[in-house]
Design a protein around this motif. Structure first.
Motif, PDB file in Angstrom:
ATOM      1  N   THR A  15       0.865  -1.176   0.000  1.00  0.00           N
ATOM      2  CA  THR A  15       0.000   0.000   0.000  1.00  0.00           C
ATOM      3  C   THR A  15       0.901   1.225   0.000  1.00  0.00           C
ATOM      4  O   THR A  15       1.799   1.342   0.845  1.00  0.00           O
ATOM      5  CB  THR A  15      -0.900   0.028   1.255  1.00  0.00           C
ATOM      6  N   MET A  17       1.762   5.059   0.690  1.00  0.00           N
ATOM      7  CA  MET A  17       1.362   6.152   1.572  1.00  0.00           C
ATOM      8  C   MET A  17       2.336   7.311   1.417  1.00  0.00           C
ATOM      9  O   MET A  17       3.492   7.112   1.044  1.00  0.00           O
ATOM     10  CB  MET A  17       1.401   5.726   3.043  1.00  0.00           C
ATOM     11  N   THR A  18       1.856   8.505   1.746  1.00  0.00           N
ATOM     12  CA  THR A  18       2.772   9.638   1.855  1.00  0.00           C
ATOM     13  C   THR A  18       3.368   9.622   3.268  1.00  0.00           C
ATOM     14  O   THR A  18       2.857   8.930   4.158  1.00  0.00           O
ATOM     15  CB  THR A  18       2.047  10.976   1.621  1.00  0.00           C
ATOM     16  N   THR A  19       4.397  10.384   3.459  1.00  0.00           N
ATOM     17  CA  THR A  19       5.067  10.403   4.758  1.00  0.00           C
ATOM     18  C   THR A  19       4.118  10.828   5.871  1.00  0.00           C
ATOM     19  O   THR A  19       4.090  10.224   6.941  1.00  0.00           O
ATOM     20  CB  THR A  19       6.286  11.352   4.707  1.00  0.00           C
ATOM     21  N   GLN A  21       1.025  10.436   6.130  1.00  0.00           N
ATOM     22  CA  GLN A  21      -0.019   9.450   6.411  1.00  0.00           C
ATOM     23  C   GLN A  21       0.437   8.413   7.434  1.00  0.00           C
ATOM     24  O   GLN A  21      -0.386   7.783   8.096  1.00  0.00           O
ATOM     25  CB  GLN A  21      -0.468   8.750   5.123  1.00  0.00           C
ATOM     26  N   LEU A  22       1.748   8.227   7.585  1.00  0.00           N
ATOM     27  CA  LEU A  22       2.265   7.205   8.498  1.00  0.00           C
ATOM     28  C   LEU A  22       1.769   7.375   9.938  1.00  0.00           C
ATOM     29  O   LEU A  22       1.254   6.422  10.522  1.00  0.00           O
ATOM     30  CB  LEU A  22       3.794   7.199   8.486  1.00  0.00           C
ATOM     31  N   SER A  25      -2.061   6.456  10.435  1.00  0.00           N
ATOM     32  CA  SER A  25      -2.562   5.221   9.820  1.00  0.00           C
ATOM     33  C   SER A  25      -2.159   4.024  10.660  1.00  0.00           C
ATOM     34  O   SER A  25      -1.198   4.078  11.422  1.00  0.00           O
ATOM     35  CB  SER A  25      -1.984   5.059   8.413  1.00  0.00           C
ATOM     36  N   THR A  27      -0.186   1.175  10.754  1.00  0.00           N
ATOM     37  CA  THR A  27       0.957   0.643  10.003  1.00  0.00           C
ATOM     38  C   THR A  27       1.355  -0.748  10.486  1.00  0.00           C
ATOM     39  O   THR A  27       2.357  -1.290  10.042  1.00  0.00           O
ATOM     40  CB  THR A  27       2.165   1.594  10.114  1.00  0.00           C
ATOM     41  N   ILE A  32       3.527  -1.656   3.658  1.00  0.00           N
ATOM     42  CA  ILE A  32       3.401  -0.241   3.320  1.00  0.00           C
ATOM     43  C   ILE A  32       4.683   0.236   2.655  1.00  0.00           C
ATOM     44  O   ILE A  32       5.791  -0.080   3.102  1.00  0.00           O
ATOM     45  CB  ILE A  32       3.119   0.594   4.576  1.00  0.00           C
ATOM     46  N   VAL A  34       6.486   3.834   1.526  1.00  0.00           N
ATOM     47  CA  VAL A  34       6.514   5.295   1.552  1.00  0.00           C
ATOM     48  C   VAL A  34       7.723   5.706   0.715  1.00  0.00           C
ATOM     49  O   VAL A  34       8.864   5.400   1.065  1.00  0.00           O
ATOM     50  CB  VAL A  34       6.634   5.842   2.988  1.00  0.00           C
ATOM     51  N   LYS A  58       2.044   6.827  -4.566  1.00  0.00           N
ATOM     52  CA  LYS A  58       2.170   8.139  -3.938  1.00  0.00           C
ATOM     53  C   LYS A  58       3.619   8.345  -3.539  1.00  0.00           C
ATOM     54  O   LYS A  58       4.355   7.376  -3.321  1.00  0.00           O
ATOM     55  CB  LYS A  58       1.317   8.224  -2.670  1.00  0.00           C
ATOM     56  N   GLU A  89       2.739  14.514  -2.134  1.00  0.00           N
ATOM     57  CA  GLU A  89       2.777  15.308  -0.907  1.00  0.00           C
ATOM     58  C   GLU A  89       4.040  16.155  -0.979  1.00  0.00           C
ATOM     59  O   GLU A  89       5.101  15.657  -1.367  1.00  0.00           O
ATOM     60  CB  GLU A  89       2.833  14.428   0.346  1.00  0.00           C
TER      61      GLU A  89
END
Length: 195
Positions: A15, A17-19, A21-22, A25, A27, A32, A34, A58, A89
């Motif tokens: 999945t 994710m942007t930084t 979002q960590l 979310s 995790t 994941i 990033v 992303k 982002e």
């Protein structure tokens, strides 16, 4: 190489994710990825963003404000267009202190006399974003990965929800220290990086 990395991550159930979002979310479940880019090179706009869109991925781009509109780096128009993309982002990577050498920055972070100068530089980069977009980034990458816990605390008190260094340590949502990252180079295969 980057396209192959994206294919590998997508095919293996990661999945994206942007930084920022960590920290907000879960995790602990699933795999994941990033992806981050530092400095704000023109190649980010020309090559990276189209591939992110193609693979529904992303990434976080940590921008040095003083580099914008200089040769080899993003133009104002490219940065503005990137800011409209859901795959992008934008984060803070300093305004001018990235111009110091690794040794100079290391000495500055160790000397409390430079703390305000360092914090002011990140604040200046935030102003750069506010003037352009009306908002300041909530994620930050330390130039060369150099940081101090005191400066990190000061930045988080001013609204940064996550900071990152270049330490190759797994992400720990319980830690208050900067998150680590694994740097990509041509000598490391993607399957080794994600382990």
């Amino acid at each position: 190489m980057f396209e192959n990395d994206l294919k590998y991550l997508k095919d293996n159930g990661y999945t994206f994710m942007t930084t920022s979002q960590l920290p907000v979310s879960d995790t602990t479940q699933g795999k994941i990825a990033v992806i981050t880019f530092d400095d704000g090179y023109s190649s980010d706009y020309k090559y990276v963003v189209p591939l992110l869109e193609k693979y529904e991925a992303k990434a976080t781009f940590f921008i040095v404000g003083s580099y914008i509109d200089t040769p080899g780096y993003l133009t104002t128009e490219e940065l503005k267009e990137m800011s409209t993309k859901s795959c992008v982002e934008l984060g803070n990577h300093s305004y001018e202190i990235h111009d110091y050498s690794y040794q100079q920055l290391t000495a500055m972070y160790r000397d409390p006399a430079y703390e305000q100068q360092i914090l002011d530089d990140y604040a200046k980069n935030d102003e750069f974003f506010v003037n352009m977009f009306g908002w300041a980034p909530i994620s930050l990458s330390y130039p060369y990965g150099i940081y101090s816990l005191q400066i990190d605390e000061g930045l988080k008190a001013k609204g940064k929800i996550i900071t990152v260094s270049t330490a190759e340590i797994p992400y720990n949502y319980k830690s208050t220290a900067p998150a680590g990252r694994k740097n990509r180079d041509s000598f490391r295969a993607i399957d080794l990086i994600v382990q």
